[in-house]
Write a protein that holds these residues in place. Structure first.
Motif, PDB file in Angstrom:
ATOM      1  N   UNK A 163       0.846  -1.206   0.000  1.00  0.00           N
ATOM      2  CA  UNK A 163       0.000   0.000   0.000  1.00  0.00           C
ATOM      3  C   UNK A 163       0.881   1.254   0.000  1.00  0.00           C
ATOM      4  N   UNK A 164       1.894   1.238   0.832  1.00  0.00           N
ATOM      5  CA  UNK A 164       2.772   2.403   1.015  1.00  0.00           C
ATOM      6  C   UNK A 164       3.488   2.760  -0.287  1.00  0.00           C
ATOM      7  N   UNK A 165       4.059   1.756  -0.953  1.00  0.00           N
ATOM      8  CA  UNK A 165       4.808   2.022  -2.180  1.00  0.00           C
ATOM      9  C   UNK A 165       3.895   2.486  -3.314  1.00  0.00           C
ATOM     10  N   UNK A 166       2.628   2.075  -3.276  1.00  0.00           N
ATOM     11  CA  UNK A 166       1.689   2.559  -4.296  1.00  0.00           C
ATOM     12  C   UNK A 166       1.556   4.072  -4.215  1.00  0.00           C
ATOM     13  N   UNK A 167       1.459   4.596  -3.002  1.00  0.00           N
ATOM     14  CA  UNK A 167       1.363   6.046  -2.826  1.00  0.00           C
ATOM     15  C   UNK A 167       2.683   6.741  -3.138  1.00  0.00           C
ATOM     16  N   UNK A 168       3.797   6.115  -2.777  1.00  0.00           N
ATOM     17  CA  UNK A 168       5.107   6.726  -3.037  1.00  0.00           C
ATOM     18  C   UNK A 168       5.355   6.842  -4.538  1.00  0.00           C
ATOM     19  N   UNK A 174       6.635  10.483   2.514  1.00  0.00           N
ATOM     20  CA  UNK A 174       6.603   9.364   3.434  1.00  0.00           C
ATOM     21  C   UNK A 174       5.380   9.402   4.347  1.00  0.00           C
ATOM     22  N   UNK A 175       5.083  10.551   4.927  1.00  0.00           N
ATOM     23  CA  UNK A 175       3.961  10.638   5.860  1.00  0.00           C
ATOM     24  C   UNK A 175       2.629  10.447   5.140  1.00  0.00           C
ATOM     25  N   UNK A 176       2.484  11.052   3.976  1.00  0.00           N
ATOM     26  CA  UNK A 176       1.250  10.901   3.208  1.00  0.00           C
ATOM     27  C   UNK A 176       1.045   9.452   2.781  1.00  0.00           C
ATOM     28  N   UNK A 177       2.130   8.777   2.426  1.00  0.00           N
ATOM     29  CA  UNK A 177       2.038   7.374   2.042  1.00  0.00           C
ATOM     30  C   UNK A 177       1.670   6.509   3.239  1.00  0.00           C
ATOM     31  N   UNK A 178       2.178   6.871   4.420  1.00  0.00           N
ATOM     32  CA  UNK A 178       1.780   6.164   5.643  1.00  0.00           C
ATOM     33  C   UNK A 178       0.292   6.320   5.902  1.00  0.00           C
ATOM     34  N   UNK A 207       0.065  -3.429  13.194  1.00  0.00           N
ATOM     35  CA  UNK A 207       1.245  -3.952  12.498  1.00  0.00           C
ATOM     36  C   UNK A 207       1.248  -3.560  11.030  1.00  0.00           C
ATOM     37  N   UNK A 208       0.106  -3.681  10.362  1.00  0.00           N
ATOM     38  CA  UNK A 208       0.070  -3.453   8.910  1.00  0.00           C
ATOM     39  C   UNK A 208       0.504  -2.043   8.516  1.00  0.00           C
ATOM     40  N   UNK A 209      -0.069  -0.980   9.084  1.00  0.00           N
ATOM     41  CA  UNK A 209       0.359   0.353   8.639  1.00  0.00           C
ATOM     42  C   UNK A 209       1.710   0.793   9.186  1.00  0.00           C
ATOM     43  N   UNK A 210       1.999   0.544  10.484  1.00  0.00           N
ATOM     44  CA  UNK A 210       3.225   1.060  11.087  1.00  0.00           C
ATOM     45  C   UNK A 210       4.460   0.297  10.599  1.00  0.00           C
ATOM     46  N   UNK A 211       4.440  -1.017  10.697  1.00  0.00           N
ATOM     47  CA  UNK A 211       5.556  -1.792  10.190  1.00  0.00           C
ATOM     48  C   UNK A 211       5.575  -1.763   8.663  1.00  0.00           C
ATOM     49  N   UNK A 212       4.387  -1.650   8.067  1.00  0.00           N
ATOM     50  CA  UNK A 212       4.318  -1.583   6.614  1.00  0.00           C
ATOM     51  C   UNK A 212       4.998  -0.358   6.049  1.00  0.00           C
ATOM     52  N   UNK A 213       4.935   0.782   6.764  1.00  0.00           N
ATOM     53  CA  UNK A 213       5.598   1.993   6.294  1.00  0.00           C
ATOM     54  C   UNK A 213       7.114   1.815   6.269  1.00  0.00           C
ATOM     55  N   UNK A 214       7.644   1.169   7.303  1.00  0.00           N
ATOM     56  CA  UNK A 214       9.091   0.915   7.352  1.00  0.00           C
ATOM     57  C   UNK A 214       9.496  -0.044   6.243  1.00  0.00           C
ATOM     58  N   UNK A 215       8.752  -1.143   6.146  1.00  0.00           N
ATOM     59  CA  UNK A 215       9.046  -2.136   5.105  1.00  0.00           C
ATOM     60  C   UNK A 215       8.877  -1.522   3.714  1.00  0.00           C
ATOM     61  N   UNK A 216       7.825  -0.714   3.544  1.00  0.00           N
ATOM     62  CA  UNK A 216       7.551  -0.119   2.241  1.00  0.00           C
ATOM     63  C   UNK A 216       8.653   0.823   1.783  1.00  0.00           C
ATOM     64  N   UNK A 217       9.188   1.628   2.688  1.00  0.00           N
ATOM     65  CA  UNK A 217      10.266   2.540   2.303  1.00  0.00           C
ATOM     66  C   UNK A 217      11.525   1.768   1.936  1.00  0.00           C
ATOM     67  N   UNK A 218      11.808   0.697   2.667  1.00  0.00           N
ATOM     68  CA  UNK A 218      12.942  -0.158   2.311  1.00  0.00           C
ATOM     69  C   UNK A 218      12.721  -0.811   0.950  1.00  0.00           C
ATOM     70  N   UNK A 219      11.505  -1.225   0.690  1.00  0.00           N
ATOM     71  CA  UNK A 219      11.174  -1.824  -0.603  1.00  0.00           C
ATOM     72  C   UNK A 219      11.375  -0.819  -1.730  1.00  0.00           C
ATOM     73  N   UNK A 220      10.931   0.421  -1.512  1.00  0.00           N
ATOM     74  CA  UNK A 220      11.059   1.444  -2.543  1.00  0.00           C
ATOM     75  C   UNK A 220      12.516   1.760  -2.829  1.00  0.00           C
ATOM     76  N   UNK A 221      13.318   1.926  -1.787  1.00  0.00           N
ATOM     77  CA  UNK A 221      14.728   2.254  -1.989  1.00  0.00           C
ATOM     78  C   UNK A 221      15.458   1.121  -2.703  1.00  0.00           C
ATOM     79  N   UNK A 222      15.126  -0.120  -2.347  1.00  0.00           N
ATOM     80  CA  UNK A 222      15.743  -1.250  -3.034  1.00  0.00           C
ATOM     81  C   UNK A 222      15.312  -1.313  -4.489  1.00  0.00           C
ATOM     82  N   UNK A 223      14.061  -0.989  -4.738  1.00  0.00           N
ATOM     83  CA  UNK A 223      13.556  -0.965  -6.117  1.00  0.00           C
ATOM     84  C   UNK A 223      14.293   0.073  -6.955  1.00  0.00           C
TER      85      UNK A 223
END
Length: 304
Positions: A163-168, A174-178, A207-223
């Motif tokens: 969800x987070x990376x879709x907004x990014x 970052x905050x808006x995507x969260x 867990x889904x939104x809070x940990x998801x934001x951290x995981x999502x940003x890591x996913x985006x940077x790796x992408x």
């Protein structure tokens, strides 16, 4: 002697005036071309030429900047592999429709999974009385669920990251995507699609939104690292393509469904039974499907 001093003084003033008029922050080009036809040693002459373009003291030369911009435009990555320069609400809405379709498909697939994994009994996965079941589940929760740790603490953060990376990718920070991830995971999934089958979960709401934001940003940077590396991972295009898909599945599937068809795509949430298709309704009733006036469906139209 006096005349020579005066002449020297005048020449110095002229030279100083020209030097003062020179803008040291601008780029100047000097062209040199050799004409061998006027050279008496033409047999040893080469038609070489060169251009000198000094760099600006405050940046690049205008020609260099123009070439860079043209190259960037001609090699621009597809939308699902880059981050928008500004907020793109239309692209975010399109991805949200894709998430809706994927969520409905996920719920459909989960009905075939063992009860030990989903914790849904046969009554929860039944299509009878969906509206009343949703109301009962929402009013009974949230509760501390007993799902597997793999689902609660690995899959839910991953989907929160999706969800987070879709907004990014749509240009949101970052905050808006969260906030988008929180909205989708809470109201769309926990109190929306999944509430038709089970009571909302306390762990999932956090867990889904809070940990998801951290995981999502890591996913985006790796992408972004993989795309900067030409789409390769460990020198493999295949491994790079697979990695990019799992880092941004919504963007890839949205691209396959829309852009790959070469036409427009319409996605609608339907509430009319069997999409008002009398033949489909009659076939279902003849097959033993009981009548129900509660119906939710996803209608996808592909235009070629």
């Amino acid at each position: 002697m006096k005349k020579q001093a005066i002449v020297s003084l005048l020449l110095g003033c002229v030279a100083s005036t020209q030097a003062y008029a020179l803008d040291i922050n601008s780029a100047y080009e000097m062209d040199y071309q050799r004409d061998c036809s006027t050279n008496i040693y033409s047999s040893y002459c080469s038609n070489d030429s060169f251009t000198i373009s000094p760099m600006r003291l405050d940046g690049e030369t205008p020609s260099k900047v123009a070439e860079t911009d043209t190259y960037a435009e001609s090699t621009q990555l597809p939308h699902y592999l880059r981050v928008s320069d500004e907020r793109d609400w239309d692209y975010l809405m399109e991805q949200s429709y894709t998430i809706l379709g994927l969520s409905v498909a996920t719920v459909g697939l989960m009905t075939f999974l063992p009860e030990s994994i989903t914790k849904w009994d046969s009554e929860d996965s039944s299509l009878k009385g969906l509206g009343s079941k949703w109301k009962d589940n929402v009013s009974s929760g949230p509760v501390w669920d007993k799902d597997e740790h793999f689902l609660n603490y690995i899959m839910h953060p991953y989907f929160g990251g999706v969800y987070y990376t879709a907004a990014r990718h749509a240009g949101f920070n970052e905050f808006e995507s969260f906030l988008y991830s929180t909205t989708m995971s809470t109201f769309f999934w926990e109190y929306g699609v999944e509430a038709f089958a089970e009571v909302p979960s306390i762990q999932d709401l956090f867990v889904t939104p809070f940990f998801g934001a951290v995981v999502g940003e890591l996913m985006l940077q790796q992408e972004l690292r993989i795309t900067d590396n030409g789409g390769e991972v460990m020198g493999s295009d295949t491994l790079g393509s697979v990695s990019l898909f799992f880092l941004n599945p919504v963007g890839h599937i949205h691209y396959w469904v829309t852009d790959a068809w070469g036409g427009d795509t319409e996605v609608n949430l339907a509430y009319n039974a069997w999409f008002s298709n009398g033949d489909a309704a009659q076939f279902a009733y003849d097959a033993g499907m009981p009548y129900t006036d509660q119906f939710v469906g996803l209608e996808v139209k592909l235009k070629f």
